[in-house]
Write a protein that holds these residues in place. Structure first.
Motif, PDB file in Angstrom:
ATOM      1  N   VAL A 165       1.885  41.406 -20.777  1.00  0.00           N
ATOM      2  CA  VAL A 165       1.913  42.510 -19.905  1.00  0.00           C
ATOM      3  C   VAL A 165       2.151  43.828 -20.807  1.00  0.00           C
ATOM      4  N   PRO A 166       1.553  45.001 -20.803  1.00  0.00           N
ATOM      5  CA  PRO A 166       1.954  46.151 -21.565  1.00  0.00           C
ATOM      6  C   PRO A 166       3.395  46.438 -21.393  1.00  0.00           C
ATOM      7  N   LEU A 167       4.266  46.656 -22.401  1.00  0.00           N
ATOM      8  CA  LEU A 167       5.363  47.378 -22.094  1.00  0.00           C
ATOM      9  C   LEU A 167       5.449  48.648 -21.446  1.00  0.00           C
ATOM     10  N   ASP A 168       4.572  49.311 -21.557  1.00  0.00           N
ATOM     11  CA  ASP A 168       4.257  50.615 -20.963  1.00  0.00           C
ATOM     12  C   ASP A 168       4.145  50.562 -19.420  1.00  0.00           C
ATOM     13  N   GLY A 169       3.725  49.310 -18.981  1.00  0.00           N
ATOM     14  CA  GLY A 169       3.543  49.093 -17.686  1.00  0.00           C
ATOM     15  C   GLY A 169       4.766  48.458 -16.846  1.00  0.00           C
ATOM     16  N   LEU A 170       5.547  48.188 -17.479  1.00  0.00           N
ATOM     17  CA  LEU A 170       6.866  47.712 -16.774  1.00  0.00           C
ATOM     18  C   LEU A 170       7.616  48.779 -16.300  1.00  0.00           C
ATOM     19  N   ASP A 171       7.824  48.842 -14.743  1.00  0.00           N
ATOM     20  CA  ASP A 171       8.590  49.606 -14.019  1.00  0.00           C
ATOM     21  C   ASP A 171       9.951  49.192 -14.151  1.00  0.00           C
ATOM     22  N   TRP A 172      10.935  50.098 -13.408  1.00  0.00           N
ATOM     23  CA  TRP A 172      12.426  49.425 -13.461  1.00  0.00           C
ATOM     24  C   TRP A 172      12.638  48.405 -12.727  1.00  0.00           C
ATOM     25  N   ARG A 173      11.780  47.783 -11.628  1.00  0.00           N
ATOM     26  CA  ARG A 173      12.027  46.735 -10.940  1.00  0.00           C
ATOM     27  C   ARG A 173      11.548  45.431 -11.906  1.00  0.00           C
ATOM     28  N   ASP A 174      10.547  45.724 -12.717  1.00  0.00           N
ATOM     29  CA  ASP A 174       9.749  44.525 -13.233  1.00  0.00           C
ATOM     30  C   ASP A 174      10.917  44.302 -14.449  1.00  0.00           C
ATOM     31  N   ARG A 175      11.476  45.200 -15.138  1.00  0.00           N
ATOM     32  CA  ARG A 175      12.353  45.311 -16.239  1.00  0.00           C
ATOM     33  C   ARG A 175      13.600  44.129 -15.808  1.00  0.00           C
ATOM     34  N   LEU A 176      14.088  44.254 -14.598  1.00  0.00           N
ATOM     35  CA  LEU A 176      15.107  43.599 -13.935  1.00  0.00           C
ATOM     36  C   LEU A 176      14.844  42.098 -14.223  1.00  0.00           C
ATOM     37  N   LYS A 177      13.529  41.477 -14.157  1.00  0.00           N
ATOM     38  CA  LYS A 177      13.273  40.088 -14.194  1.00  0.00           C
ATOM     39  C   LYS A 177      12.879  39.667 -15.533  1.00  0.00           C
TER      40      LYS A 177
END
Length: 495
Positions: free
Chosen positions: A330-342
Motif C-alpha cells: 500500500v502507498p505510504l501516502d495512502g495511509l490515513d490516521w486510522r490505517d496507521r493505527l493498525k
C-alpha cells in the motif's frame, strides 16, 4: 462502535470496520456478535460518524443526516471535523434544555457569543474555526429543513451587497484571518511547556507533587509541532520511518507529510535537530517502557486485525504481512490516521506499533487525544496562575511567525537589501498569514503555491534554515519586542 466522548453531552461515535482488533470492550456489544451485519443492513458504513443523545439513546433524525449522501459525499477530513462541530452545538442546546429542532437564530447567537467572546469560556475559538463550525451547522440544518424535520434553520442568511447577490450567514465573521489569531513568543512557549507539560511551578522551580508519567512523550510532541509547523493530524500520526535522523549536521532536517493525513496533499516539512533529539529520547525511554509493558502483558498478541511492516521501498510503498500470512502493499501516502493505527513492526524486542506516539498501555495514540493533553496542561497553568493558554494549532502559528522573522534576517544577510526594502519586509511581517500560505501550504494563493513555490521551496528553506550565522537570540528578542505592541502575540514575563 467506537465511542469518543463521555459525560452529559451528545456522544460522538464511529462505526467500526467489520474486523475488530482485540476483544470487545463492552459486555453489551459482546451480546450482539452480528453488529457489523446489522449496521450494513441499515446502510451504516465502516468508520461512519454518528451521534447519540447524552443518555445513549438514538435520535433517528440526527442519525439519518450522518447516513445521508449530503454528509457521506464530504471528504474524510471534513466528516471528521463536521461531526464534533455538530455534536458541540447540540450539546450546548441540550445544556439549556432546548431541543435542536426548536433552535432559532437567537440560540445560535448565544452559542456564537459563548464560543468566541465569553470570558468565562477558556476554550474560546477564533473566527476561522467558528466559520467552519457554521458551515457544518448550516449543512446539518439545511438537510433537516429539506427533509421536513424543521421548518426553519437557525443558521440565518442575508443577501450579500455584492453584484453576485449571494447569500451569507449573519454570524459569519467578516475578517476571518485577522480575528483572534494567537501566537506564542519563544519565552511564553517555554513557560507554558515547562509548567503545563514538564512539572514545573510558576516560579520556575520543580513541583515536588508532580507525578507526570508521560513527560517525555508530551514534551517531545510539543517540540515537534513548535519546531515544524505541522498540523495536529500531521504531527500526531507520524510513524517511526517518517522522521529523519537526528544525527544530520543541520539545524533543520527535511521530511515528508503523507498525503492521506495532510490537508489537501502531501508536502515536505522541516523539523529542528533539537526536536528530533527530544523524540529520540522519548523513543528510547518512555515509549520503550510502554512497549515493554504491553509485550509483557500480551497486549499485542491479542490483536488480530493488524499488518506487520516488512519494508518500505524507494517508491514509498509499504510491504506488509497480515496475521493470517497474507502479504500486500500500500502507498505510504495512502495511509490515513486510522490505517496507521493498525500497522506494526518487528524489532529485536518483538512486535510493537509503527506509530510514533503511544499511550501508557503501549497502543497507538489517536491524534485527537492530544487535544485533551493540551487542555490538561492549560488547566495546570491556570491553577498555578500562569496566564498562558495554548492549543496545538497555536504552535503552528507560532512557527510561522518565527520563520518569517528568520527569513527577514536571512534576506538581510545574504542579499544586502536596502532600508526601503527592509521596511517592505516589515510590512509583510504585519500579516503572518503570508508565511502560512507559502511555507505551510494553506489553501489560499493556490496558483502561486502550485506553480511557483514548490519547485524552489526546498532550496530556499535549506539555504535559510541551515545557515550557521542565524542569530536565534536576536530573532527571539525581535519577536519579544513585537509582542509588546501586538495583542495577538502572547509573551511571558522573565523569571
Amino acid at each position: 462502535m467506537e465511542q469518543h466522548d463521555d459525560g452529559p453531552r451528545w456522544r460522538l461515535c464511529w462505526a467500526q470496520p467489520p474486523k475488530r482488533s482485540g476483544p470487545l470492550r463492552s459486555e453489551l456489544l459482546a451480546e450482539y456478535p452480528d453488529i457489523a451485519e446489522r449496521e450494513a443492513k441499515l446502510g451504516i458504513r465502516p468508520r461512519q460518524a454518528f451521534l447519540l443523545l447524552p443518555d445513549g439513546r438514538p435520535d433517528i433524525d440526527v442519525l439519518e443526516f450522518f447516513r445521508s449522501p449530503v454528509f457521506q459525499s464530504l471528504s474524510a477530513g471534513s466528516q471528521e471535523s463536521y461531526a464534533p462541530d455538530i455534536q458541540l452545538f447540540l450539546s450546548f442546546l441540550s445544556g439549556q434544555g432546548i431541543d435542536w429542532r426548536a433552535a432559532r437564530f437567537e440560540h445560535l447567537a448565544d452559542y456564537e457569543y459563548w464560543r468566541r467572546r465569553d470570558q468565562l469560556n477558556p476554550d474560546r475559538i477564533g473566527a476561522a474555526k467558528f466559520s467552519r463550525e457554521l458551515a457544518a451547522l448550516k449543512k446539518f440544518y439545511d438537510w433537516q429543513q429539506w427533509r421536513g424535520t424543521v421548518s426553519t434553520s437557525p443558521v440565518a442568511l442575508h443577501k450579500s451587497s455584492s453584484r453576485s447577490g449571494s447569500t451569507d450567514t449573519d454570524l459569519r465573521p467578516k475578517a476571518v484571518r485577522s480575528v483572534q489569531l494567537k501566537w506564542l513568543t519563544p519565552r511564553a512557549y517555554k513557560r507554558w511547556r515547562d509548567v503545563g507539560l514538564g512539572g514545573y511551578r510558576g516560579d520556575g522551580r520543580r513541583d515536588p507533587t508532580w507525578r507526570g508519567r508521560n513527560d517525555g512523550r508530551n514534551l517531545a510532541f510539543a517540540e515537534t509541532l513548535w519546531s515544524s509547523g505541522l498540523r495536529l493530524r500531521e504531527g500526531g500520526t507520524l510513524v517511526l520511518g517518517e522522521l529523519p535522523s537526528a544525527d544530520q549536521q543541520v539545524r533543520y532536517a527535511k521530511a515528508r507529510v503523507g498525503q492521506a493525513v495532510a490537508k489537501g496533499r502531501g508536502r515536505d516539512f522541516w523539523i529542528s535537530a533539537a526536536a528530533l533529539k527530544h523524540i529520540d529520547n522519548y523513543v528510547i525511554s518512555t515509549r520503550a517502557a510502554a512497549v515493554h509493558r504491553a509485550q509483557a502483558e500480551g497486549r499485542y498478541d491479542d490483536l488480530t486485525d493488524i499488518k506487520v511492516v516488512d519494508r518500505v521501498d524507494k517508491s514509498r510503498r509499504v510491504h506488509f504481512t497480515t496475521r493470517t500470512g497474507t502479504t500486500g502493499t500500500v502507498p505510504l501516502d495512502g495511509l490515513d490516521w486510522r490505517d496507521r493505527l493498525k500497522f506494526y513492526i518487528t524489532t529485536d524486542r518483538g512486535l510493537e506499533p509503527w506509530m510514533l506516539w503511544l499511550s501508557e498501555a503501549g497502543l497507538p495514540l489517536p491524534y485527537r487525544s492530544w487535544e485533551e493533553v493540551f487542555s490538561t496542561a492549560n488547566d495546570r497553568c491556570r491553577t498555578l496562575a500562569v496566564d498562558i493558554h495554548c492549543h496545538p494549532h497555536m504552535l503552528r502559528h507560532s512557527f510561522a511567525l518565527r520563520m518569517l522573522v528568520t527569513l527577514i534576517y536571512a534576506h538581510e544577510r545574504k542579499m544586502g537589501i536596502t532600508a526601503a526594502e527592509r521596511r517592505e519586509y516589515r510590512l509583510i511581517f504585519g500579516d503572518p498569514w503570508v508565511l502560512v500560505q507559502t511555507l505551510l501550504g494553506h489553501a489560499n494563493l493556490e496558483t502561486t503555491r502550485n506553480c511557483y513555490l514548490e519547485p524552489v521551496s526546498g532550496l530556499q528553506m535549506d539555504l535559510f534554515l541551515n545557515d550557521d550565522t542565524a542569530e536565534d537570540a536576536s530573532i527571539t528578542d525581535f519577536i519579544t519586542h513585537i509582542a509588546a505592541t501586538a495583542p495577538g502575540i502572547v509573551d511571558a514575563e522573565e523569571q
